[in-house]
Scaffold this active site. Structure first.
Site, PDB file in Angstrom:
ATOM      1  N   ARG A  58      16.241  39.939 -21.120  1.00 30.22           N
ATOM      2  CA  ARG A  58      17.408  39.246 -21.677  1.00 30.22           C
ATOM      3  C   ARG A  58      18.161  38.428 -20.636  1.00 30.22           C
ATOM      4  O   ARG A  58      18.910  37.529 -20.979  1.00 30.22           O
ATOM      5  CB  ARG A  58      18.308  40.240 -22.414  1.00 30.22           C
ATOM      6  CG  ARG A  58      17.626  40.784 -23.685  1.00 30.22           C
ATOM      7  CD  ARG A  58      18.484  41.746 -24.468  1.00 30.22           C
ATOM      8  NE  ARG A  58      19.037  42.832 -23.693  1.00 30.22           N
ATOM      9  CZ  ARG A  58      18.444  44.004 -23.469  1.00 30.22           C
ATOM     10  NH1 ARG A  58      17.256  44.244 -23.958  1.00 30.22           N
ATOM     11  NH2 ARG A  58      19.040  44.940 -22.764  1.00 30.22           N
ATOM     12  N   GLU A  95      20.207  54.042 -17.720  1.00 26.71           N
ATOM     13  CA  GLU A  95      20.920  55.150 -18.340  1.00 26.71           C
ATOM     14  C   GLU A  95      19.981  56.024 -19.172  1.00 26.71           C
ATOM     15  O   GLU A  95      20.319  57.133 -19.538  1.00 26.71           O
ATOM     16  CB  GLU A  95      22.103  54.658 -19.192  1.00 26.71           C
ATOM     17  CG  GLU A  95      21.746  53.745 -20.341  1.00 26.71           C
ATOM     18  CD  GLU A  95      21.673  52.278 -19.960  1.00 26.71           C
ATOM     19  OE1 GLU A  95      21.773  51.446 -20.869  1.00 26.71           O
ATOM     20  OE2 GLU A  95      21.488  51.945 -18.781  1.00 26.71           O
TER      21      GLU A  95
END
Length: 170
Positions: A58, A95
């Site tokens: 992205r 994460e």
């Protein structure tokens, strides 16, 4: 323009407990996408940037048009095995797991002034790995820009020595 209304939130993606911020809904709206790119580019327009670096995938979506807007080159940072030339590699933690990124060894010259652009700042692991790759080649990271920042994950902490901007904060 309120760009937050163009971001779709998908719960439990890619794994349970993650609240994924989907930028594809912003990308498909030409006016919102154009506004986001211009607004992000304006944050670095006066920084004398030589190159924009965007991590896969992205970061490409925002980094390349920002480079175009600024009239500078774009350097992709990719997952292992995707770049055809000689590369450098750096491993980082997300994460929800770990990964690594690579950059062409000849992509950045010592002293090049670099803006790193990505869609989202979470823990900072992806961007920190891109920064480490840039700096290992002698590049100077003068700005790190994001469309979205997840403040509760405190990604800025690991990037505290850098100039950071974000447009949307959750």
């Amino acid at each position: 323009m309120d760009l937050e209304k163009y971001i779709r939130v998908i719960e439990d993606f890619p794994v349970k407990g993650i609240s994924f911020k989907d930028v594809t809904t912003l990308l498909k709206d030409g006016e919102a996408f154009k506004y986001a790119i211009k607004h992000m580019a304006d944050k670095i327009r006066n920084e004398k940037i030589d190159l924009v670096v965007g991590p896969e995938a992205r970061g490409f979506l925002f980094g390349a048009p920002i480079a175009y807007e600024l009239g500078v080159g774009f350097v992709p940072v990719r997952k292992p095995g995707k770049l055809p030339g000689e590369t450098m590699k750096y491993e980082y933690h997300l994460e929800y797991g770990s990964d690594s990124l690579e950059i062409h060894k000849d992509a950045i010259k010592p002293g090049d002034r670099i803006a790193v652009i990505d869609d989202l700042l979470a823990t900072g692991g992806t961007i920190l790995s891109a920064v480490k790759l840039i700096e290992s080649l002698g590049g100077i990271v003068v700005h790190i820009g994001f469309l979205i920042e997840l403040e509760e994950l405190m990604g800025r902490k690991s990037l505290s020595e850098y100039n950071i901007s974000s447009i949307i904060k959750y």
